[in-house]
Design an enzyme around this catalytic site. Structure first.
Site, PDB file in Angstrom:
ATOM      1  N   GLU B  59      29.614 -34.804  -6.700  1.00 55.91           N
ATOM      2  CA  GLU B  59      29.773 -36.368  -7.349  1.00 55.91           C
ATOM      3  C   GLU B  59      28.635 -37.370  -7.014  1.00 55.91           C
ATOM      4  O   GLU B  59      27.980 -38.012  -7.626  1.00 55.91           O
ATOM      5  CB  GLU B  59      31.028 -37.049  -6.994  1.00 55.91           C
ATOM      6  CG  GLU B  59      32.287 -36.726  -7.725  1.00 55.91           C
ATOM      7  CD  GLU B  59      32.717 -35.229  -7.031  1.00 55.91           C
ATOM      8  OE1 GLU B  59      32.244 -34.824  -5.892  1.00 55.91           O
ATOM      9  OE2 GLU B  59      33.700 -34.682  -7.785  1.00 55.91           O
ATOM     10  N   HIS B 128      44.969 -39.416  -7.567  1.00 53.28           N
ATOM     11  CA  HIS B 128      44.490 -39.382  -8.767  1.00 53.28           C
ATOM     12  C   HIS B 128      44.869 -40.657  -9.739  1.00 53.28           C
ATOM     13  O   HIS B 128      45.152 -40.735 -10.945  1.00 53.28           O
ATOM     14  CB  HIS B 128      45.147 -38.170  -9.775  1.00 53.28           C
ATOM     15  CG  HIS B 128      44.414 -36.883  -9.290  1.00 53.28           C
ATOM     16  ND1 HIS B 128      44.632 -36.272  -8.035  1.00 53.28           N
ATOM     17  CD2 HIS B 128      43.505 -36.041  -9.987  1.00 53.28           C
ATOM     18  CE1 HIS B 128      44.044 -34.995  -8.063  1.00 53.28           C
ATOM     19  NE2 HIS B 128      43.335 -34.938  -9.112  1.00 53.28           N
TER      20      HIS B 128
END
Ligand code: TPP
Ligand code: MG
Lengths: 333, 326
Positions: B59, B128
């Site tokens: 990322e 999440h």
């Protein structure tokens, strides 16, 4: 004159070598001036000087073309200078004046210059590597044959961003030249105390990146290694990695009591001072007269003196402009 | 035209890729897999692997590469699978994307768009499901968008790509399947103003993103009880449209802020503070807030539901505010 002027096609080798000597001395004297100005409280914040490491920036910069890009760290005064940012604009930046290359918004650790494609000045260790990968990605996607040179210390090798960036650059075969300035210390942490594998060029090679090390105290060796790498990168050979073995003669920053290394170690390295070494080699070869050397020194002293005068005459940005440049002033609509 | 939020988003990406050859999409599994939430499904086949660029799991690396590519003249759309994973790229977002323009004294702007999924409601557990867009709204230099409607899903991306500075788009995971009608000629929309989704005169329900449907439900319930709620969709969390917020409160004299983020140190706290600072004498009741319970979002359905703002909780907060007549 800027380092990007590189070697004129008509000039002889010894002219060029004297030019490199001149370039290194420009960095040395500017840095010495910075230390002095810091002690006089003209410059504040963190200040990291490059004294001892000049051969690295001088050697690499001389191989870059004007439209190549450079990404550097917080120890970047020399890189900016040799890339073509004026010493005056650099010093004025450290004074915090609007005449500085970033209007005083950046300071010593954040020098930027659009005209020379100098993308900082990054004070997050390894934070510049992903940017360099992206700049190179843009060039590759646009079919341009430009090179992005990215400088970072060996301390960055332990960061995740280093590994992510090398992997991306190799995976996508991007035109980046990674230049690891291995000065053996990250602040007070010696390389062997931070890396399980201390052969950094080998690490880079494990990403399938062409990689080699060079003597970072020898500007000609650096330049030769860089030229070979830059040529390969520019001609589509994918990313290249140079480990430039060097040493910083001064403290990490102005706040470092240097408890972590022996004075004798420092003095041993200082015997290999890249400026003295090259000067002596040129003199021994009869390629540098007393007069030549004097002239180089005079030119550099005059340049630094003029830079200080420029900075001293700087002005403060009006406080009303504090919140400028958070968002772009020219917006669509 | 019948469509879904997901399809509207995809149409926006396709449109951008067709309009401007500098645009490309990059992120984890955006290509061969079709996007982890299938937003980019089919685009890999249509535009190829250069412009629908699969990245490794890195990322920080690919967000930073997006910043670099933007500096180098491209118009990247970087997709991060979810806001939780964006934490691995915080350095690049906060230390580079948001600062380069300022540090460089105005020399280097970063025309980058980053899209990511946010929010709970799908039993995905605590790694999440979080709503961290409010955190990002704390950062000067970033623009934070929260499309909640089909029009915004279709229209915000292009305007964001034209913006000279970094724009983060937060797509709430429960919205992707929302279906409805979208005008055939739907196109770019502004990315600076809030929008009144339901006019009303008794109370302002101020929200954004994934909680807009629940707030509209609550407003319908309240209408049946004779409470006429105005629903204000913020659309943009930074910079906030103060005029719209204060204007609504000036009309209704009451406000409840609904935010799926946690209450402490949240964007709802910011809104409440701004209303109190600027419209104190317009208020007939204290500003109310409905936020997520202060727990990492649990997996079990009943617990997750208990943690989130629901239409019932929103309506209850509105009734309380209306009941507290000054
Ligand atoms: C991410 C991050 N962690 C810690 C620091 C603090 N810090 C500044 S310089 C430095 C050492 C870096 O060493 P190296 O990369 O070898 O570069 P050098 O200073 O030797 O040129 C550290 C730890 C930082 N700036 N960024
Ligand atoms: Mg080091």
């Amino acid at each position: 004159m800027s380092g990007t002027a590189a070697r004129g096609s008509g000039s002889s080798d010894s002219d060029h070598t004297r030019h490199l000597l001149h370039q290194m001395l420009r960095v040395r004297r500017l840095e010495e001036q910075c230390v002095e100005l810091y002690s006089a409280a003209k410059i504040r914040g963190f200040l990291h000087v490059y004294i001892g490491e000049e051969a690295v920036a001088a050697g690499v910069m001389s191989t870059l073309a004007p439209d190549d890009a450079v990404v550097a760290t917080y120890r970047e005064h020399g890189h900016a200078l040799l890339r073509g940012v004026s010493a005056g604009a650099i010093l004025a930046e450290m004074y915090g004046y609007v005449e500085g290359c970033c209007r005083g918004r950046g300071g010593s650790m954040h020098l930027f210059d659009a005209a020379t494609r100098f993308y900082g000045g990054n004070a997050i260790v390894a934070g510049g590597l992903p940017l360099a990968v992206g700049l190179a990605l843009a060039d590759k996607m646009s079919g341009r044959s430009r090179v992005t040179a990215c400088f970072f210390g060996e301390g960055a090798v332990a960061e995740g961003e280093f590994h992510e960036s090398l992997n991306l650059a190799a995976l996508w075969q991007l035109p980046v030249l990674f230049c690891c300035e291995n000065n053996l210390y990250a602040m007070g942490t010696a390389l062997a105390r931070s890396e399980s594998q201390t052969d950094i060029a080998l690490k880079a090679a494990s990403y399938e990146i062409a990689s080699w090390s060079a003597d970072g105290m020898d500007v000609l060796a650096v330049e030769e290694a860089a030229r070979r790498a830059v040529d390969a990168v520019r001609s589509g050979g994918g990313p290249h990695f140079l480990e430039l073995r060097t040493y910083r003669f001064r403290a990490h920053s102005m706040f470092d009591p240097e408890r972590y290394r022996e004075k004798t170690e420092v003095s041993r390295w200082m015997e290999r001072d890249p400026i003295n070494t090259l000067r002596k080699a040129l003199e021994d070869a009869g390629q540098l007269t007393e007069k030549d050397w004097k002239k180089i020194q005079q030119d550099v002293d005059a340049e630094v003196k003029a830079a200080v005068e420029f900075a001293e005459a700087g002005t403060l940005e009006p406080v009303e402009e504090l919140t400028r440049f958070v968002y772009s002033e020219r917006r669509p609509q | 035209m019948k469509t879904t939020y997901r399809e509207a988003m995809r149409a926006a990406i396709r449109d951008a890729l067709q309009r401007d050859e500098r645009v490309f999409l990059m992120g984890e599994d955006v290509g061969a897999y079709g996007g982890c939430f299938a937003v980019s499904l089919g685009l890999f086949e249509e535009f190829g692997p250069e412009r629908i660029r699969d990245t490794p799991l890195s990322e920080s690396g690919f967000v930073g590469a997006g910043i670099g590519a933007a500096l180098g003249g491209m118009r990247p759309i970087v997709e991060i699978m979810t806001v939780n994973f964006s934490l691995l790229a915080l350095d690049q977002l906060v230390n580079n994307a948001a600062t380069l323009l300022h540090m460089s004294g105005g020399q280097f702007n970063v025309p980058l768009v980053i899209r990511m999924t946010t929010g709970a409601g799908r039993q995905l557990g605590a790694q999440h499901s979080h709503s961290l867009e409010g955190w990002y709204a704390h950062i000067p230099g970033l623009r934070i968008l929260t499309p909640a409607t089909l029009e915004d899903a279709r229209g915000m991306l292009w305007t964001a790509l034209e913006d000279p500075d970094p724009v983060l788009i937060f797509e709430h995971g429960t919205l992707y399947n929302v279906a409805g009608d979208l005008a055939d000629d739907a196109g770019p929309v502004d990315i600076s103003t809030a929008a009144v989704r339901r006019p009303g005169k008794d109370i302002s329900l101020i929200t954004y993103g994934g909680t807009l449907p629940a707030v509209l439900d609550a407003a319908t319930q309240l209408a049946a009880e004779g409470i006429d709620a105005e629903v204000l969709d913020l659309r943009v969390l930074r910079p906030l449209d103060d005029a719209a917020v204060l204007g609504s409160v000036a009309r209704t004299h009451r406000a409840v802020v609904v935010d799926e983020g946690w209450r402490s140190g949240s964007i709802s706290a910011e809104l409440s503070a701004r209303i109190t600072e600027n419209a104190f004498f317009d208020l007939d009741a204290p500003v109310g807030r409905v936020c997520s319970a202060e727990v990492p979002l649990p997996y079990a359905k009943h617990l997750e539901l208990a943690a989130l703002p629901t239409a019932e909780r929103i309506a209850a907060a509105a009734r309380e505010a209306v009941g507290a007549r000054g």
